[in-house]
Scaffold this active site. Structure first.
Site, PDB file in Angstrom:
ATOM      1  N   ASP A 141       0.826  -1.205   0.000  1.00 26.33           N
ATOM      2  CA  ASP A 141       0.000   0.000   0.000  1.00 26.33           C
ATOM      3  C   ASP A 141       0.863   1.259   0.000  1.00 26.33           C
ATOM      4  O   ASP A 141       0.608   2.188  -0.772  1.00 26.33           O
ATOM      5  CB  ASP A 141      -0.924  -0.026   1.225  1.00 26.33           C
ATOM      6  CG  ASP A 141      -1.763   1.231   1.341  1.00 26.33           C
ATOM      7  OD1 ASP A 141      -2.823   1.302   0.703  1.00 26.33           O
ATOM      8  OD2 ASP A 141      -1.342   2.155   2.069  1.00 26.33           O
ATOM      9  N   ALA A 169      -4.874   2.223  -1.080  1.00 24.55           N
ATOM     10  CA  ALA A 169      -4.525   1.383  -2.227  1.00 24.55           C
ATOM     11  C   ALA A 169      -4.966  -0.053  -1.983  1.00 24.55           C
ATOM     12  O   ALA A 169      -5.569  -0.697  -2.855  1.00 24.55           O
ATOM     13  CB  ALA A 169      -3.022   1.446  -2.490  1.00 24.55           C
ATOM     14  N   ASP A 170      -4.684  -0.575  -0.810  1.00 27.45           N
ATOM     15  CA  ASP A 170      -5.100  -1.936  -0.463  1.00 27.45           C
ATOM     16  C   ASP A 170      -6.618  -2.091  -0.524  1.00 27.45           C
ATOM     17  O   ASP A 170      -7.150  -3.001  -1.166  1.00 27.45           O
ATOM     18  CB  ASP A 170      -4.631  -2.281   0.960  1.00 27.45           C
ATOM     19  CG  ASP A 170      -3.287  -2.973   0.982  1.00 27.45           C
ATOM     20  OD1 ASP A 170      -2.972  -3.699   0.023  1.00 27.45           O
ATOM     21  OD2 ASP A 170      -2.553  -2.794   1.965  1.00 27.45           O
ATOM     22  N   MET A 171      -7.315  -1.218   0.173  1.00 31.76           N
ATOM     23  CA  MET A 171      -8.760  -1.379   0.306  1.00 31.76           C
ATOM     24  C   MET A 171      -9.481  -1.148  -1.026  1.00 31.76           C
ATOM     25  O   MET A 171     -10.419  -1.863  -1.368  1.00 31.76           O
ATOM     26  CB  MET A 171      -9.304  -0.430   1.376  1.00 31.76           C
ATOM     27  CG  MET A 171      -8.604  -0.552   2.727  1.00 31.76           C
ATOM     28  SD  MET A 171      -8.534  -2.245   3.349  1.00 31.76           S
ATOM     29  CE  MET A 171     -10.172  -2.400   4.031  1.00 31.76           C
ATOM     30  N   GLY A 174      -9.113  -4.100  -3.305  1.00 31.42           N
ATOM     31  CA  GLY A 174     -10.066  -5.141  -2.928  1.00 31.42           C
ATOM     32  C   GLY A 174     -11.462  -4.831  -3.425  1.00 31.42           C
ATOM     33  O   GLY A 174     -12.172  -5.712  -3.925  1.00 31.42           O
TER      34      GLY A 174
END
Length: 397
Positions: A141, A169-171, A174
């Site tokens: 991230d 970025a991660d969320m 997803g």
């Protein structure tokens, strides 16, 4: 009551955050999510340093792995892959988050699994995607926020680059992956064909940069940091009060006039620097200074109440202890309590999307490593004797 995704079986080959979060979203809406983990150690988040609950469970792992069953398989072994392929035969979706190339080495890439189940929807989440010059780079991230431009516009003007406080970025990777999966599943209903999905932390962070890229392409100049201010509206930011800070969105002339009336600053309406929104944006620093002088005369809650009564969007800045105990948060069921076999009552964030006819539900806490191995293998056709042999060979755990 039927679940919206109760007909989907999802195999989760992901670890840490983006992929597990994607699969948890599908599980919350009813999908049967089977988490495949390495024998012995499981998802890296189980052992990662970080906050632990009183009996040792990883708080981070619990946060993104509810509504899943766990099976421990050694995908590097022939027998472990054989067991995996049996799971894939009647699955709808496989989600993986290996670095590009690793899935192919393990024999669990899209071409390999399409040969097992031609209808499979196969989703990949990586740092930079399956193609392009950075495809082989490791990605987190932080790196995605830095390279996409997000960090260049986060923080106060003139200050150092700052990472967003939440892992955007991660969320968002997803979330985008979940949208891609559902789109592919709908397409399959028409075409009968599965397909591969490719998204990345880098793509996701860049895709969120709507205002920033608009400014770049309109002006030819890269946007800078503005603190809490908005790029095209003012006042639309955090401002200090006597006992803290509030946020206000007086982003049109009507709301601006109402705000000035609440603050008793009708003099600002005659100030040419603040005549229209474009003027207020151009002079946002002077505007903030004028407003702050007045706002510091009273407490946050007093100002928020007065602004809301006048129809001006406003709110206090809270920490997570405050937001998670707020009556509205609880009314929206965004904090829930679950029963954990070793930790007792544990809290979790609720489901943010409410469906009226087929609502999601939180049915399981995050599973123990390999908790459902035997159950899943039996359902895939293995006998107890065969399962015992697989375990003795180290192919399952």
């Amino acid at each position: 009551m039927a679940f919206a995704l109760g007909h989907l079986k999802v195999i989760d080959l992901t670890q840490v955050m983006a992929g597990p979060y994607c699969c948890q979203l599908l599980g919350d809406l009813g999908a049967d999510v089977v988490k495949v983990e390495p024998v012995g150690k499981g998802d890296a988040t189980r052992q990662a340093t970080g906050h632990r609950l009183p009996h040792g469970e990883s708080a981070a792992f619990l946060a993104v792995n509810r509504n899943k069953r766990s099976i421990a398989l050694d995908l590097k072994s022939d027998r472990g892959r054989e067991a995996f392929y049996r799971l894939v035969r009647d699955a709808d979706v496989v989600v993986e988050s290996f670095r590009p190339g690793v899935a192919a080495k393990l024999g669990v890439d899209y071409p390999s699994l399409k040969a097992v189940n031609e209808r499979i929807v196969y989703a990949s989440i990586s740092g930079f995607g399956q193609t392009g010059p950075y495809a082989g780079r490791p990605g987190y991230d932080l790196i995605a926020q830095a390279m996409s431009g997000v960090m260049s516009v986060t923080g106060d003007a003139g200050g150092d680059p700052v990472k967003s406080g939440v892992p955007v970025a991660d969320m968002s990777a997803g979330l985008f992956c979940a949208v891609g999966i559902l789109s592919a599943c709908l397409s399959r209903e028409v075409t009968g064909q599965g397909q591969a999905i490719d998204t990345s932390l880098y793509d996701a962070a860049l895709a969120l940069s709507i205002w920033e890229t608009s400014e770049l392409w309109a002006t030819g100049e890269a946007p800078g940091r503005l603190g809490s201010a908005h790029r095209v509206n003012a006042p639309y930011q955090a401002l200090p009060t006597r006992d803290g800070h509030l946020t206000v969105g007086a982003n049109n002339d009507r709301l601006w006039q109402r705000m000035c009336a609440v603050l008793g600053r009708e003099d600002l309406l005659a100030d040419e620097r603040f005549a229209g929104n474009t003027d207020r944006v151009r002079h946002r620093e002077e505007l903030a200074a004028e407003l702050s002088t007045t706002l510091k005369e009273r407490d946050t809650d007093e100002w928020v109440d007065a602004l809301l009564e006048a129809g001006v969007p406003a709110g206090p800045i809270r920490d997570y202890a405050q937001s998670c105990s707020d009556p509205h948060t609880l009314a929206r069921e965004m904090v829930v309590e679950l029963d954990h076999p070793t930790e007792g009552k544990v809290r979790s964030l609720g489901i943010p999307v409410k469906l009226s006819g087929t609502p999601g539900s939180i049915r399981r806490v995050a599973p123990a490593l390999g908790e459902h191995t035997d159950e899943l293998l039996r359902a895939a056709g293995w006998t107890d004797e065969e399962i015992a042999t697989l375990r003795a060979e180290g192919a399952v755990g």
